[in-house]
Design an enzyme around this catalytic site. Structure first.
Site, PDB file in Angstrom:
ATOM      1  N   CYS A  38       6.393   0.767   6.289  1.00 49.79           N
ATOM      2  CA  CYS A  38       5.082   0.584   6.934  1.00 49.79           C
ATOM      3  C   CYS A  38       4.033   1.185   6.008  1.00 49.79           C
ATOM      4  O   CYS A  38       4.295   1.369   4.817  1.00 49.79           O
ATOM      5  CB  CYS A  38       5.061   1.186   8.338  1.00 49.79           C
ATOM      6  N   ASN A  88       4.546   5.642   6.625  1.00 56.53           N
ATOM      7  CA  ASN A  88       5.931   6.140   6.749  1.00 56.53           C
ATOM      8  C   ASN A  88       6.005   7.380   7.647  1.00 56.53           C
ATOM      9  O   ASN A  88       6.852   8.247   7.472  1.00 56.53           O
ATOM     10  CB  ASN A  88       6.556   6.408   5.370  1.00 56.53           C
ATOM     11  N   CYS A 131       4.975   6.736  11.272  1.00 54.49           N
ATOM     12  CA  CYS A 131       5.018   6.208  12.647  1.00 54.49           C
ATOM     13  C   CYS A 131       6.059   5.091  12.794  1.00 54.49           C
ATOM     14  O   CYS A 131       7.169   5.312  13.276  1.00 54.49           O
ATOM     15  CB  CYS A 131       3.644   5.689  13.088  1.00 54.49           C
ATOM     16  N   ARG A 132       5.701   3.874  12.360  1.00 60.25           N
ATOM     17  CA  ARG A 132       6.548   2.716  12.650  1.00 60.25           C
ATOM     18  C   ARG A 132       7.865   2.701  11.882  1.00 60.25           C
ATOM     19  O   ARG A 132       8.931   2.492  12.474  1.00 60.25           O
ATOM     20  CB  ARG A 132       5.775   1.411  12.370  1.00 60.25           C
ATOM     21  N   SER A 133       7.810   2.881  10.542  1.00 59.51           N
ATOM     22  CA  SER A 133       9.073   2.762   9.791  1.00 59.51           C
ATOM     23  C   SER A 133      10.060   3.892  10.072  1.00 59.51           C
ATOM     24  O   SER A 133      11.261   3.624  10.141  1.00 59.51           O
ATOM     25  CB  SER A 133       8.834   2.552   8.283  1.00 59.51           C
ATOM     26  N   ASP A 143       0.027  -1.041  14.283  1.00 55.95           N
ATOM     27  CA  ASP A 143      -0.100   0.347  13.864  1.00 55.95           C
ATOM     28  C   ASP A 143      -0.539   1.199  15.064  1.00 55.95           C
ATOM     29  O   ASP A 143      -1.627   0.986  15.607  1.00 55.95           O
ATOM     30  CB  ASP A 143      -1.163   0.386  12.748  1.00 55.95           C
TER      31      ASP A 143
END
Ligand code: 4NP
Length: 152
Positions: free
Chosen positions: A8, A11, A13-15, A124
């Site tokens: 993401c 690196n 939050c999402r990934s 995001d």
């Protein structure tokens, strides 16, 4: 052995959430995989995941407190078989670093695992509230489950 990288922007939050959720499924199913995550930006390099990401997954009994942010580098094209990005902007940033069509072909939108060819993005959640992280969890669990079935 399949090597899988989640990417993401930050690196944090999402990934790392995708990393933790897929790692949990892979461990439970004894899949022969190696998993990592990275960010297209180095801004948060060395940081632990956002506390909202850690808390959202802790509620599902998934611990991502060991993860640390690192930037994506072109070497990752050599290291990994599959590079799953969270949104179109990650896709553009990662494919811009590809050195060959082989590199380019490793890069896929993660939600296409659950919703083939729809090119959905994982939004995001950084600037929103905790509900955005719950939303990310729901998305990454469905894509991770489908990916795990495919790799079985
Ligand atoms: P991520 O979220 O890409 O899911 O880790 C973000 C984290 C930090 C920032 C943006 C997005 N930031 O601008 O610092």
């Amino acid at each position: 052995m399949q090597k899988i990288l989640f990417v993401c922007l930050g690196n944090i939050c999402r990934s790392p959430m995708a990393h933790g959720v897929f790692r949990d499924i892979a461990e439970k199913r004894s899949l022969d995989v190696e998993i990592d995550s990275a960010g297209t930006s180095a801004h948060h390099s060395g940081e632990a995941p956002d506390p909202r990401a850690t808390e959202t997954l802790a509620q599902k009994n998934i611990d991502i407190s060991d993860l640390r942010a690192r930037p994506f580098t072109p070497d990752d094209f050599d290291e990994f078989d599959h590079i799953f990005v969270m949104d179109d902007s990650n896709f553009d940033d990662v494919t811009a670093l590809a050195r060959s069509t082989a590199d380019r072909d490793k890069v896929k939108l993660f939600l296409n695992e659950a919703y083939p060819e729809e090119n959905r993005n994982v939004p995001d959640p950084y600037y929103g509230g905790i509900s955005g992280f719950e939303n990310v969890y729901e998305m990454v669990i469905s894509a991770s489950t489908r990916l795990a079935e495919k790799l079985k």
